[in-house]
Design a protein around this motif. Structure first.
Motif, PDB file in Angstrom:
ATOM      1  N   GLU A 111       1.105  14.808  -3.220  1.00  0.00           N
ATOM      2  CA  GLU A 111       0.071  13.773  -3.240  1.00  0.00           C
ATOM      3  C   GLU A 111       0.643  12.422  -3.679  1.00  0.00           C
ATOM      4  O   GLU A 111       0.329  11.381  -3.088  1.00  0.00           O
ATOM      5  CB  GLU A 111      -1.066  14.193  -4.172  1.00  0.00           C
ATOM      6  N   THR A 112       1.480  12.439  -4.698  1.00  0.00           N
ATOM      7  CA  THR A 112       2.072  11.190  -5.185  1.00  0.00           C
ATOM      8  C   THR A 112       2.980  10.562  -4.132  1.00  0.00           C
ATOM      9  O   THR A 112       2.960   9.339  -3.926  1.00  0.00           O
ATOM     10  CB  THR A 112       2.863  11.447  -6.468  1.00  0.00           C
ATOM     11  N   SER A 113       3.761  11.381  -3.458  1.00  0.00           N
ATOM     12  CA  SER A 113       4.654  10.858  -2.420  1.00  0.00           C
ATOM     13  C   SER A 113       3.851  10.271  -1.259  1.00  0.00           C
ATOM     14  O   SER A 113       4.213   9.220  -0.707  1.00  0.00           O
ATOM     15  CB  SER A 113       5.575  11.966  -1.915  1.00  0.00           C
ATOM     16  N   ILE A 115       0.760   9.008  -1.367  1.00  0.00           N
ATOM     17  CA  ILE A 115       0.131   7.753  -1.801  1.00  0.00           C
ATOM     18  C   ILE A 115       1.164   6.639  -1.909  1.00  0.00           C
ATOM     19  O   ILE A 115       0.910   5.481  -1.528  1.00  0.00           O
ATOM     20  CB  ILE A 115      -0.598   7.969  -3.137  1.00  0.00           C
ATOM     21  N   ASP A 116       2.356   6.961  -2.413  1.00  0.00           N
ATOM     22  CA  ASP A 116       3.413   5.951  -2.512  1.00  0.00           C
ATOM     23  C   ASP A 116       3.813   5.443  -1.133  1.00  0.00           C
ATOM     24  O   ASP A 116       4.106   4.250  -0.958  1.00  0.00           O
ATOM     25  CB  ASP A 116       4.623   6.533  -3.234  1.00  0.00           C
ATOM     26  N   LEU A 117       3.847   6.338  -0.149  1.00  0.00           N
ATOM     27  CA  LEU A 117       4.188   5.921   1.211  1.00  0.00           C
ATOM     28  C   LEU A 117       3.136   4.979   1.780  1.00  0.00           C
ATOM     29  O   LEU A 117       3.465   3.967   2.411  1.00  0.00           O
ATOM     30  CB  LEU A 117       4.340   7.154   2.109  1.00  0.00           C
ATOM     31  N   GLU A 119       1.090   3.039   0.042  1.00  0.00           N
ATOM     32  CA  GLU A 119       1.157   1.776  -0.689  1.00  0.00           C
ATOM     33  C   GLU A 119       2.378   0.958  -0.287  1.00  0.00           C
ATOM     34  O   GLU A 119       2.322  -0.277  -0.220  1.00  0.00           O
ATOM     35  CB  GLU A 119       1.180   2.051  -2.198  1.00  0.00           C
ATOM     36  N   TRP A 120       3.490   1.635  -0.008  1.00  0.00           N
ATOM     37  CA  TRP A 120       4.694   0.910   0.411  1.00  0.00           C
ATOM     38  C   TRP A 120       4.451   0.172   1.727  1.00  0.00           C
ATOM     39  O   TRP A 120       4.814  -1.004   1.876  1.00  0.00           O
ATOM     40  CB  TRP A 120       5.858   1.871   0.562  1.00  0.00           C
ATOM     41  N   ASN A 123       1.989  -2.803   1.110  1.00  0.00           N
ATOM     42  CA  ASN A 123       2.644  -3.937   0.462  1.00  0.00           C
ATOM     43  C   ASN A 123       3.631  -4.629   1.405  1.00  0.00           C
ATOM     44  O   ASN A 123       3.803  -5.853   1.346  1.00  0.00           O
ATOM     45  CB  ASN A 123       3.366  -3.477  -0.803  1.00  0.00           C
ATOM     46  N   LYS A 124       4.269  -3.847   2.255  1.00  0.00           N
ATOM     47  CA  LYS A 124       5.214  -4.433   3.209  1.00  0.00           C
ATOM     48  C   LYS A 124       4.498  -5.322   4.211  1.00  0.00           C
ATOM     49  O   LYS A 124       4.994  -6.400   4.575  1.00  0.00           O
ATOM     50  CB  LYS A 124       5.953  -3.304   3.937  1.00  0.00           C
TER      51      LYS A 124
END
Length: 214
Positions: A111-113, A115-117, A119-120, A123-124
């Protein structure tokens, strides 16, 4: 897609989310059908979900037909032994993995990975575009000129370590085997660098050999 930079930010983020969800669904489908096939393979059955999914000769609709395939394997005793060995090996690996990581840990990591993907990518896309320049700025030119400027520090002379002993390397005294031998016993020689010591030692050996031949 050539006008993608001109799209509104909400549309760009929407396309990014759809692409990530689509690729995640495809990845879960591929891994899931492989796991199910492995479980049935241990029991001597070839069971595939969407067997034509990666068939290059099938069309788009034909790739999802049939939904599954079920066929018993006609294996000999060697293949049966391989299936049993693989099953025991898999159980041992899962047991060792369970000793280190729990199911909740792996779920939280996934789940964290994910969500990080997301968000990345967001932001990009939301970041302002970096201006492109054809020529360097004045600060970059001045920095480059400063780096390329010659150093004001004087370059040390070779065999400068011999100066405290009153010996110059270009003197005729260095052409004598006796002088070079005595020079190696002085404190000035010990202060020289390793490369300078090697050159002086080599010069002594060559001079002594030439004097002996004479």
């Amino acid at each position: 897609m050539c006008l993608f930079p001109a799209w509104p930010l909400s549309m760009k983020i929407g396309v990014w989310y759809i692409s990530v969800f689509f690729m995640t669904a495809m990845l879960l489908l591929v891994i899931g059908r492989l796991i199910i096939f492995g479980l049935f393979w241990f029991m001597g059955v070839d069971f595939w979900i969407l067997p034509n999914l990666f068939n290059e000769d099938a069309g788009v609709l034909d790739s999802f037909i049939p939904a599954y395939s079920f066929e018993y394997r006609a294996d000999d005793w060697k293949m049966f032994a391989i299936r049993v060995f693989c099953f025991v090996l898999l159980c041992g690996g899962l047991y060792q993995l369970n000793q280190v990581h729990s199911v909740d840990d792996m779920r939280n990591f996934a789940e964290t990975s994910f969500i990080d993907l997301l968000e990345w990518g967001k932001n990009k896309l939301a970041a302002p575009p970096q201006p492109t320049r054809r020529f360097p700025s004045l600060d970059e030119i001045s920095t480059t000129e400063h780096d390329d400027a010659p150093s004001s520090e004087p370059t040390p002379k070779p065999f400068e370590c011999l100066a405290p002993c009153g010996v110059e390397p270009d003197e005729d005294l260095l052409t004598s085997c006796k002088t070079l031998t005595e020079l190696e016993k002085t404190s000035c020689f010990r202060k020289c660098t390793d490369s300078e010591k090697d050159k002086l030692t080599e010069a002594r050996v060559l001079q002594c050999v030439s004097e002996q031949e004479l």
